[in-house]
Motif scaffolding. Sequence first.
Motif, short mmCIF file in Angstrom:
data_model
loop_
_atom_site.label_atom_id
_atom_site.label_comp_id
_atom_site.label_asym_id
_atom_site.label_seq_id
_atom_site.Cartn_x
_atom_site.Cartn_y
_atom_site.Cartn_z
N ARG A 108 42.94 38.77 39.76
CA ARG A 108 42.32 37.50 39.96
C ARG A 108 43.45 37.52 40.88
O ARG A 108 44.83 37.52 40.60
CB ARG A 108 41.93 36.77 38.45
CG ARG A 108 40.22 36.75 38.68
CD ARG A 108 40.17 35.91 37.24
NE ARG A 108 39.04 36.20 36.34
CZ ARG A 108 37.74 35.25 37.07
NH1 ARG A 108 37.84 34.60 38.08
NH2 ARG A 108 36.91 35.67 36.54
N ILE A 109 43.18 36.02 41.87
CA ILE A 109 45.12 35.68 42.35
C ILE A 109 44.81 34.43 42.00
O ILE A 109 44.45 33.70 41.60
CB ILE A 109 44.24 35.28 44.13
CG1 ILE A 109 43.63 37.13 45.03
CG2 ILE A 109 45.89 34.69 45.13
CD1 ILE A 109 43.51 36.63 46.07
N PRO A 110 46.15 33.75 41.98
CA PRO A 110 46.37 32.97 41.27
C PRO A 110 46.65 32.00 42.26
O PRO A 110 46.63 32.25 43.31
CB PRO A 110 48.12 32.99 41.24
CG PRO A 110 48.32 34.16 40.57
CD PRO A 110 47.41 34.92 42.31
N MET A 160 36.30 36.96 48.41
CA MET A 160 35.76 35.79 47.55
C MET A 160 36.68 34.72 47.23
O MET A 160 35.63 33.69 47.00
CB MET A 160 35.13 36.77 46.73
CG MET A 160 34.14 37.77 47.34
SD MET A 160 32.80 38.68 46.19
CE MET A 160 31.25 38.44 46.67
N GLN A 161 37.52 34.82 46.76
CA GLN A 161 38.26 33.30 45.38
C GLN A 161 38.60 33.07 47.08
O GLN A 161 38.77 31.53 46.13
CB GLN A 161 39.34 34.78 45.02
CG GLN A 161 38.47 35.55 43.53
CD GLN A 161 39.57 36.81 43.22
OE1 GLN A 161 41.00 35.84 42.12
NE2 GLN A 161 40.14 37.39 43.01
N GLU A 162 39.00 33.26 47.63
CA GLU A 162 39.33 32.08 48.90
C GLU A 162 38.81 31.83 49.53
O GLU A 162 38.71 30.41 50.16
CB GLU A 162 40.52 33.22 49.75
CG GLU A 162 41.64 33.58 48.89
CD GLU A 162 42.59 34.52 50.15
OE1 GLU A 162 44.08 33.96 49.40
OE2 GLU A 162 42.16 34.36 50.99
N ALA A 163 37.03 32.39 49.71
CA ALA A 163 36.33 32.11 50.83
C ALA A 163 35.72 30.10 50.07
O ALA A 163 35.83 29.94 48.90
CB ALA A 163 34.81 32.42 50.36
N PHE A 183 23.48 42.35 45.13
CA PHE A 183 23.51 42.35 44.54
C PHE A 183 24.77 42.40 44.05
O PHE A 183 24.95 40.96 42.34
CB PHE A 183 23.19 43.43 43.66
CG PHE A 183 22.72 43.52 41.68
CD1 PHE A 183 21.47 43.29 41.74
CD2 PHE A 183 24.03 44.16 40.85
CE1 PHE A 183 21.22 42.87 40.04
CE2 PHE A 183 23.76 44.10 40.52
CZ PHE A 183 22.54 44.13 38.89
N HIS A 184 25.85 42.79 44.63
CA HIS A 184 27.16 42.57 43.67
C HIS A 184 28.09 41.44 43.98
O HIS A 184 28.62 41.08 43.44
CB HIS A 184 27.90 44.14 43.79
CG HIS A 184 28.01 45.08 42.73
ND1 HIS A 184 27.00 46.24 42.84
CD2 HIS A 184 27.72 45.16 41.31
CE1 HIS A 184 26.20 47.21 42.06
NE2 HIS A 184 26.86 46.29 40.85
N GLY A 185 27.51 41.05 45.50
CA GLY A 185 28.17 39.97 45.80
C GLY A 185 27.96 38.96 45.21
O GLY A 185 28.66 37.87 45.18
N LEU A 186 26.41 38.75 44.87
CA LEU A 186 26.53 37.79 44.06
C LEU A 186 26.92 37.85 42.82
O LEU A 186 27.50 35.88 41.97
CB LEU A 186 25.00 37.32 43.24
CG LEU A 186 23.59 37.18 45.15
CD1 LEU A 186 22.24 37.61 44.20
CD2 LEU A 186 24.10 36.34 45.73
N ILE A 187 26.99 38.59 42.12
CA ILE A 187 27.89 38.65 40.76
C ILE A 187 28.73 38.43 40.82
O ILE A 187 29.90 37.73 39.65
CB ILE A 187 27.41 40.11 39.82
CG1 ILE A 187 26.36 40.55 39.71
CG2 ILE A 187 29.03 40.28 38.96
CD1 ILE A 187 26.23 41.79 39.01
N PHE A 188 30.48 38.97 41.89
CA PHE A 188 31.16 38.66 41.50
C PHE A 188 31.58 37.00 42.48
O PHE A 188 32.32 36.20 41.70
CB PHE A 188 31.71 39.15 42.68
CG PHE A 188 32.14 40.67 41.87
CD1 PHE A 188 33.37 40.81 41.10
CD2 PHE A 188 31.87 41.99 42.29
CE1 PHE A 188 33.22 41.52 40.42
CE2 PHE A 188 31.73 43.21 42.47
CZ PHE A 188 32.90 42.97 41.14
#
Length: 371
Positions: free
Chosen positions: A203-205, A275-278, A286-291
Amino acid sequence: MNILLLTYSFNYNYGGLLQAYATVKYLESQGHSVTVPKSHPAYLVGNTSLFRGLGLRRKNPLGSVLRRLRQFVRYKRFDSFRSLLPIDPSLSSKEAIARSVVRFDAVLTGSDQTWNTKFMPSYEPYFYQGFIAKGPLKVSYASCFGTRQQKEEILVQAAKDLGDFDHIAVRNEVSREIVERLTQNDPAVVVDPTLLHDFNELRIPDEVKQHHPFIMVYALDVDNFVVAESIVKEVQVRQPGIEVHFVNGEKNFEKPHWATHLVNSYGPAEFLASMQEASLIVTDSFHGLIFAQKFAKPCIGYSSGWRSERIVSIMSDFDASDLLLLDGEPANVKIVVSKVMEKGARLQLGAALQAKISASKAYLATALSNA
Protein backbone atom coordinates in the motif's frame (compact mmCIF):
# COMPACT_ATOMS: atom_id res chain seq x y z
CA MET A 1 4.07 -28.38 6.96
CA ASN A 2 6.30 -28.33 3.87
CA ILE A 3 4.16 -27.43 0.87
CA LEU A 4 4.99 -27.49 -2.84
CA LEU A 5 2.85 -24.92 -4.65
CA LEU A 6 1.92 -25.50 -8.31
CA THR A 7 0.42 -22.30 -9.69
CA TYR A 8 0.87 -19.47 -12.21
CA SER A 9 4.15 -18.34 -10.70
CA PHE A 10 5.98 -18.19 -14.04
CA ASN A 11 3.94 -15.85 -16.22
CA TYR A 12 3.68 -12.12 -16.87
CA ASN A 13 0.05 -11.63 -15.94
CA TYR A 14 -0.74 -9.28 -13.04
CA GLY A 15 -3.46 -11.43 -11.52
CA GLY A 16 -1.57 -14.67 -12.06
CA LEU A 17 1.59 -13.56 -10.26
CA LEU A 18 -0.22 -11.63 -7.53
CA GLN A 19 -2.42 -14.60 -6.63
CA ALA A 20 0.71 -16.77 -6.40
CA TYR A 21 2.29 -14.16 -4.12
CA ALA A 22 -0.87 -13.99 -1.97
CA THR A 23 -1.01 -17.78 -1.64
CA VAL A 24 2.59 -17.92 -0.45
CA LYS A 25 2.09 -15.04 1.98
CA TYR A 26 -1.03 -16.54 3.51
CA LEU A 27 0.40 -20.05 3.87
CA GLU A 28 3.56 -18.67 5.46
CA SER A 29 1.45 -16.60 7.87
CA GLN A 30 -0.10 -19.86 9.01
CA GLY A 31 3.30 -21.36 9.82
CA HIS A 32 3.83 -23.41 6.67
CA SER A 33 7.04 -23.62 4.65
CA VAL A 34 6.27 -23.05 0.95
CA THR A 35 8.34 -23.95 -2.10
CA VAL A 36 7.53 -22.88 -5.66
CA PRO A 37 9.13 -24.90 -8.49
CA LYS A 38 10.82 -23.17 -11.41
CA SER A 39 8.96 -25.50 -13.78
CA HIS A 40 5.84 -24.86 -15.81
CA PRO A 41 3.53 -26.90 -18.07
CA ALA A 42 4.91 -27.29 -21.58
CA TYR A 43 1.81 -25.80 -23.22
CA LEU A 44 2.34 -22.51 -21.36
CA VAL A 45 5.97 -22.03 -22.40
CA GLY A 46 4.99 -18.97 -24.45
CA ASN A 47 4.12 -17.16 -21.21
CA THR A 48 7.45 -17.67 -19.48
CA SER A 49 9.92 -15.20 -20.98
CA LEU A 50 10.29 -11.91 -22.83
CA PHE A 51 11.63 -13.94 -25.74
CA ARG A 52 8.89 -16.58 -25.83
CA GLY A 53 5.70 -16.24 -27.88
CA LEU A 54 7.10 -13.39 -29.97
CA GLY A 55 4.91 -14.14 -32.98
CA LEU A 56 7.77 -14.81 -35.38
CA ARG A 57 5.47 -16.80 -37.66
CA ARG A 58 3.08 -13.91 -38.16
CA LYS A 59 2.94 -11.78 -41.30
CA ASN A 60 5.04 -9.04 -39.70
CA PRO A 61 7.53 -10.77 -37.35
CA LEU A 62 9.70 -7.66 -37.00
CA GLY A 63 6.71 -5.67 -35.87
CA SER A 64 5.86 -8.38 -33.33
CA VAL A 65 9.39 -8.27 -31.92
CA LEU A 66 9.37 -4.48 -31.67
CA ARG A 67 5.99 -4.52 -29.90
CA ARG A 68 7.33 -7.02 -27.36
CA LEU A 69 10.52 -5.03 -26.77
CA ARG A 70 8.52 -1.96 -25.79
CA GLN A 71 7.49 -4.01 -22.75
CA PHE A 72 11.08 -4.76 -21.75
CA VAL A 73 10.83 -2.77 -18.49
CA ARG A 74 7.53 -4.47 -17.67
CA TYR A 75 9.07 -7.93 -18.03
CA LYS A 76 12.10 -6.96 -15.91
CA ARG A 77 9.82 -5.64 -13.17
CA PHE A 78 7.81 -8.87 -13.22
CA ASP A 79 11.00 -10.87 -12.82
CA SER A 80 12.07 -8.65 -9.93
CA PHE A 81 8.72 -9.12 -8.18
CA ARG A 82 8.86 -12.87 -8.87
CA SER A 83 12.08 -13.02 -6.85
CA LEU A 84 9.91 -12.46 -3.75
CA LEU A 85 8.58 -16.01 -4.20
CA PRO A 86 10.42 -18.97 -2.61
CA ILE A 87 11.38 -20.48 -5.98
CA ASP A 88 13.57 -23.59 -6.05
CA PRO A 89 15.53 -23.57 -9.34
CA SER A 90 16.38 -27.25 -8.96
CA LEU A 91 12.70 -28.11 -9.49
CA SER A 92 12.82 -27.20 -13.15
CA SER A 93 10.74 -30.04 -14.62
CA LYS A 94 8.04 -32.55 -13.76
CA GLU A 95 10.73 -35.21 -13.52
CA ALA A 96 12.73 -33.16 -11.02
CA ILE A 97 9.60 -32.58 -8.93
CA ALA A 98 8.71 -36.27 -9.01
CA ARG A 99 12.21 -37.18 -7.78
CA SER A 100 12.05 -34.66 -4.93
CA VAL A 101 8.42 -34.94 -3.90
CA VAL A 102 9.32 -36.89 -0.73
CA ARG A 103 10.56 -33.55 0.65
CA PHE A 104 7.00 -32.30 0.90
CA ASP A 105 4.04 -33.04 3.12
CA ALA A 106 1.57 -31.66 0.60
CA VAL A 107 1.41 -30.54 -3.04
CA LEU A 108 -1.08 -27.74 -3.56
CA THR A 109 -2.50 -26.73 -6.95
CA GLY A 110 -4.03 -23.31 -7.38
CA SER A 111 -5.34 -20.86 -7.76
CA ASP A 112 -6.38 -19.30 -11.07
CA GLN A 113 -7.24 -21.12 -14.32
CA THR A 114 -4.94 -24.05 -13.60
CA TRP A 115 -7.49 -26.56 -14.90
CA ASN A 116 -8.62 -24.75 -18.06
CA THR A 117 -8.37 -27.35 -20.84
CA LYS A 118 -8.95 -24.71 -23.52
CA PHE A 119 -5.27 -23.83 -23.20
CA MET A 120 -4.11 -27.44 -23.76
CA PRO A 121 -3.43 -28.99 -27.18
CA SER A 122 -3.51 -32.39 -25.43
CA TYR A 123 -3.79 -33.57 -21.85
CA GLU A 124 -1.10 -32.18 -19.55
CA PRO A 125 -1.21 -33.59 -16.00
CA TYR A 126 0.96 -30.85 -14.43
CA PHE A 127 -1.70 -28.94 -12.49
CA TYR A 128 -3.75 -32.11 -12.05
CA GLN A 129 -0.74 -33.66 -10.25
CA GLY A 130 -0.99 -36.79 -12.41
CA PHE A 131 2.80 -37.11 -12.53
CA ILE A 132 3.17 -37.20 -8.73
CA ALA A 133 3.26 -40.56 -6.99
CA LYS A 134 1.28 -41.20 -3.85
CA GLY A 135 2.88 -39.92 -0.69
CA PRO A 136 2.25 -36.22 -0.03
CA LEU A 137 -1.26 -34.90 0.31
CA LYS A 138 -2.75 -33.76 -2.97
CA VAL A 139 -4.69 -30.56 -2.39
CA SER A 140 -6.23 -27.90 -4.59
CA TYR A 141 -7.15 -24.38 -3.55
CA ALA A 142 -9.32 -22.15 -5.74
CA SER A 143 -8.41 -24.01 -8.91
CA CYS A 144 -10.56 -22.91 -11.81
CA PHE A 145 -11.59 -24.02 -15.30
CA GLY A 146 -12.29 -20.44 -16.35
CA THR A 147 -15.38 -21.28 -18.40
CA ARG A 148 -17.92 -24.03 -19.03
CA GLN A 149 -16.57 -24.52 -22.55
CA GLN A 150 -13.89 -27.18 -22.06
CA LYS A 151 -12.31 -29.89 -24.22
CA GLU A 152 -14.30 -32.94 -23.22
CA GLU A 153 -11.71 -35.43 -24.48
CA ILE A 154 -9.14 -33.85 -22.13
CA LEU A 155 -11.54 -33.71 -19.19
CA VAL A 156 -12.05 -37.47 -19.52
CA GLN A 157 -8.32 -37.97 -18.99
CA ALA A 158 -8.19 -35.44 -16.17
CA ALA A 159 -10.99 -37.19 -14.25
CA LYS A 160 -8.76 -39.96 -12.88
CA ASP A 161 -6.12 -37.53 -11.64
CA LEU A 162 -8.77 -35.35 -10.02
CA GLY A 163 -10.09 -38.44 -8.27
CA ASP A 164 -6.69 -38.92 -6.62
CA PHE A 165 -6.81 -35.58 -4.79
CA ASP A 166 -7.24 -35.73 -1.03
CA HIS A 167 -8.95 -32.32 -0.87
CA ILE A 168 -10.41 -30.22 -3.67
CA ALA A 169 -11.59 -26.63 -3.49
CA VAL A 170 -12.44 -24.55 -6.56
CA ARG A 171 -12.90 -20.84 -7.22
CA ASN A 172 -16.41 -20.68 -8.60
CA GLU A 173 -19.65 -22.53 -9.19
CA VAL A 174 -18.82 -23.41 -12.80
CA SER A 175 -15.67 -25.23 -11.68
CA ARG A 176 -17.57 -26.94 -8.87
CA GLU A 177 -20.08 -28.35 -11.35
CA ILE A 178 -17.34 -29.67 -13.64
CA VAL A 179 -15.45 -31.37 -10.80
CA GLU A 180 -18.64 -32.88 -9.41
CA ARG A 181 -19.51 -34.28 -12.84
CA LEU A 182 -16.06 -35.77 -13.31
CA THR A 183 -15.51 -37.19 -9.81
CA GLN A 184 -19.00 -37.56 -8.30
CA ASN A 185 -17.66 -35.55 -5.36
CA ASP A 186 -18.87 -32.08 -4.41
CA PRO A 187 -15.84 -29.79 -3.91
CA ALA A 188 -15.76 -26.72 -1.71
CA VAL A 189 -16.04 -23.31 -3.35
CA VAL A 190 -13.50 -20.89 -1.86
CA VAL A 191 -12.32 -17.34 -2.47
CA ASP A 192 -9.37 -16.34 -4.59
CA PRO A 193 -6.18 -16.20 -2.47
CA THR A 194 -5.82 -12.46 -3.11
CA LEU A 195 -8.74 -12.14 -0.68
CA LEU A 196 -6.78 -13.99 2.03
CA HIS A 197 -3.90 -11.52 2.12
CA ASP A 198 -4.18 -7.80 2.95
CA PHE A 199 -1.29 -6.57 0.73
CA ASN A 200 -0.53 -3.90 3.34
CA GLU A 201 3.16 -4.09 2.48
CA LEU A 202 2.31 -2.82 -1.03
CA ARG A 203 0.00 0.00 0.00
CA ILE A 204 1.12 3.56 -0.77
CA PRO A 205 1.00 6.18 2.00
CA ASP A 206 -1.45 8.96 1.15
CA GLU A 207 1.26 11.59 1.36
CA VAL A 208 3.21 10.09 -1.56
CA LYS A 209 0.29 9.36 -3.88
CA GLN A 210 -0.18 11.31 -7.08
CA HIS A 211 -3.23 13.53 -6.83
CA HIS A 212 -4.00 14.46 -10.43
CA PRO A 213 -7.23 12.71 -11.48
CA PHE A 214 -7.12 9.89 -14.01
CA ILE A 215 -9.12 6.85 -15.08
CA MET A 216 -7.17 3.58 -15.03
CA VAL A 217 -8.38 1.14 -17.68
CA TYR A 218 -7.12 -2.44 -17.46
CA ALA A 219 -8.67 -4.40 -20.32
CA LEU A 220 -8.14 -8.03 -21.30
CA ASP A 221 -10.59 -8.53 -24.17
CA VAL A 222 -10.31 -6.38 -27.30
CA ASP A 223 -13.86 -7.34 -28.26
CA ASN A 224 -15.07 -5.39 -25.23
CA PHE A 225 -13.09 -2.21 -25.88
CA VAL A 226 -16.25 -0.56 -27.15
CA VAL A 227 -17.83 -0.98 -23.70
CA ALA A 228 -14.75 0.44 -21.96
CA GLU A 229 -14.82 3.38 -24.36
CA SER A 230 -18.49 4.07 -23.64
CA ILE A 231 -17.79 4.09 -19.88
CA VAL A 232 -14.82 6.44 -20.29
CA LYS A 233 -16.76 8.87 -22.47
CA GLU A 234 -19.66 8.95 -20.03
CA VAL A 235 -17.27 9.72 -17.17
CA GLN A 236 -15.66 12.48 -19.24
CA VAL A 237 -19.06 14.10 -19.70
CA ARG A 238 -19.06 14.53 -15.92
CA GLN A 239 -15.32 15.26 -15.60
CA PRO A 240 -14.14 16.94 -18.84
CA GLY A 241 -10.44 16.55 -19.51
CA ILE A 242 -9.81 13.68 -17.11
CA GLU A 243 -6.92 11.57 -18.40
CA VAL A 244 -7.26 7.90 -19.33
CA HIS A 245 -4.31 5.61 -18.50
CA PHE A 246 -4.61 2.37 -20.47
CA VAL A 247 -2.48 -0.23 -18.67
CA ASN A 248 -1.17 -2.89 -21.02
CA GLY A 249 -0.89 -6.51 -19.96
CA GLU A 250 0.27 -9.65 -21.75
CA LYS A 251 -2.00 -8.89 -24.71
CA ASN A 252 0.23 -5.88 -25.53
CA PHE A 253 -2.47 -3.84 -27.26
CA GLU A 254 -1.93 -0.67 -29.23
CA LYS A 255 -3.20 2.51 -27.59
CA PRO A 256 -6.96 2.90 -28.04
CA HIS A 257 -7.85 6.23 -29.62
CA TRP A 258 -9.85 7.20 -26.53
CA ALA A 259 -6.92 6.72 -24.11
CA THR A 260 -4.54 9.51 -23.12
CA HIS A 261 -1.60 7.26 -22.25
CA LEU A 262 -0.57 3.69 -23.06
CA VAL A 263 1.35 2.22 -20.10
CA ASN A 264 3.72 -0.62 -20.98
CA SER A 265 6.12 -0.47 -18.04
CA TYR A 266 4.20 -1.62 -14.95
CA GLY A 267 5.21 -4.66 -12.98
CA PRO A 268 2.88 -6.01 -10.26
CA ALA A 269 3.94 -3.42 -7.65
CA GLU A 270 3.51 -0.50 -10.07
CA PHE A 271 0.17 -1.92 -11.20
CA LEU A 272 -1.12 -1.90 -7.63
CA ALA A 273 0.30 1.57 -7.05
CA SER A 274 -1.55 2.92 -10.08
CA MET A 275 -4.77 1.36 -8.83
CA GLN A 276 -4.38 3.13 -5.51
CA GLU A 277 -3.77 6.48 -7.21
CA ALA A 278 -6.54 6.26 -9.83
CA SER A 279 -9.73 8.27 -9.52
CA LEU A 280 -11.70 5.46 -11.16
CA ILE A 281 -10.87 1.91 -12.29
CA VAL A 282 -12.55 0.45 -15.38
CA THR A 283 -11.78 -3.21 -15.96
CA ASP A 284 -12.91 -6.56 -17.31
CA SER A 285 -10.30 -8.34 -15.17
CA PHE A 286 -11.27 -10.69 -12.33
CA HIS A 287 -8.25 -9.70 -10.26
CA GLY A 288 -8.58 -6.08 -11.30
CA LEU A 289 -11.97 -6.02 -9.61
CA ILE A 290 -10.60 -7.69 -6.47
CA PHE A 291 -7.84 -5.11 -6.06
CA ALA A 292 -10.23 -2.23 -6.76
CA GLN A 293 -12.30 -3.45 -3.83
CA LYS A 294 -9.26 -4.11 -1.66
CA PHE A 295 -8.07 -0.52 -2.11
CA ALA A 296 -11.62 0.90 -1.81
CA LYS A 297 -11.48 2.53 -5.24
CA PRO A 298 -14.43 3.60 -7.39
CA CYS A 299 -14.75 0.87 -9.99
CA ILE A 300 -16.91 -0.17 -12.93
CA GLY A 301 -16.71 -3.74 -14.17
CA TYR A 302 -17.69 -4.91 -17.62
CA SER A 303 -17.52 -8.17 -19.55
CA SER A 304 -19.07 -10.45 -22.13
CA GLY A 305 -18.32 -13.78 -23.73
CA TRP A 306 -16.38 -16.58 -22.04
CA ARG A 307 -14.77 -14.32 -19.42
CA SER A 308 -18.10 -13.07 -18.10
CA GLU A 309 -18.87 -16.08 -15.87
CA ARG A 310 -15.98 -15.25 -13.52
CA ILE A 311 -16.75 -11.52 -13.60
CA VAL A 312 -20.43 -12.07 -12.83
CA SER A 313 -19.45 -14.34 -9.94
CA ILE A 314 -17.00 -11.96 -8.26
CA MET A 315 -19.26 -8.92 -8.71
CA SER A 316 -22.06 -10.88 -7.04
CA ASP A 317 -19.68 -11.69 -4.17
CA PHE A 318 -19.03 -7.95 -3.81
CA ASP A 319 -22.79 -7.17 -3.73
CA ALA A 320 -22.12 -5.09 -6.84
CA SER A 321 -23.97 -6.83 -9.66
CA ASP A 322 -25.63 -3.49 -10.40
CA LEU A 323 -22.19 -2.01 -11.16
CA LEU A 324 -21.43 -4.59 -13.85
CA LEU A 325 -22.02 -3.84 -17.52
CA LEU A 326 -22.56 -6.80 -19.82
CA ASP A 327 -23.19 -4.55 -22.83
CA GLY A 328 -22.53 -1.00 -23.94
CA GLU A 329 -26.14 0.09 -24.06
CA PRO A 330 -25.94 3.88 -23.48
CA ALA A 331 -28.79 3.95 -20.97
CA ASN A 332 -27.17 1.21 -18.88
CA VAL A 333 -23.78 2.93 -19.01
CA LYS A 334 -25.31 6.20 -17.79
CA ILE A 335 -26.99 4.42 -14.88
CA VAL A 336 -23.85 2.63 -13.70
CA VAL A 337 -21.58 5.68 -14.10
CA SER A 338 -24.08 7.76 -12.14
CA LYS A 339 -24.18 5.21 -9.31
CA VAL A 340 -20.39 5.16 -9.00
CA MET A 341 -19.49 8.81 -9.70
CA GLU A 342 -22.44 10.61 -8.14
CA LYS A 343 -23.95 8.24 -5.59
CA GLY A 344 -20.70 6.75 -4.30
CA ALA A 345 -21.50 3.09 -5.02
CA ARG A 346 -18.55 0.78 -4.30
CA LEU A 347 -17.64 -2.90 -4.32
CA GLN A 348 -18.38 -4.19 -0.82
CA LEU A 349 -16.76 -6.79 1.42
CA GLY A 350 -20.07 -7.70 3.01
CA ALA A 351 -21.01 -10.25 5.66
CA ALA A 352 -21.60 -13.05 3.14
CA LEU A 353 -18.17 -12.62 1.56
CA GLN A 354 -16.51 -12.32 4.98
CA ALA A 355 -18.09 -15.64 5.89
CA LYS A 356 -16.83 -17.17 2.64
CA ILE A 357 -13.30 -15.94 3.41
CA SER A 358 -13.49 -17.49 6.88
CA ALA A 359 -14.73 -20.77 5.41
CA SER A 360 -11.87 -20.71 2.87
CA LYS A 361 -9.32 -20.32 5.65
CA ALA A 362 -10.98 -23.16 7.55
CA TYR A 363 -10.77 -25.38 4.46
CA LEU A 364 -7.03 -24.81 4.16
CA ALA A 365 -6.49 -25.39 7.87
CA THR A 366 -8.31 -28.72 7.68
CA ALA A 367 -6.79 -29.87 4.37
CA LEU A 368 -3.26 -29.07 5.47
CA SER A 369 -3.56 -30.70 8.90
CA ASN A 370 -4.15 -34.22 7.62
CA ALA A 371 -0.64 -35.22 6.54
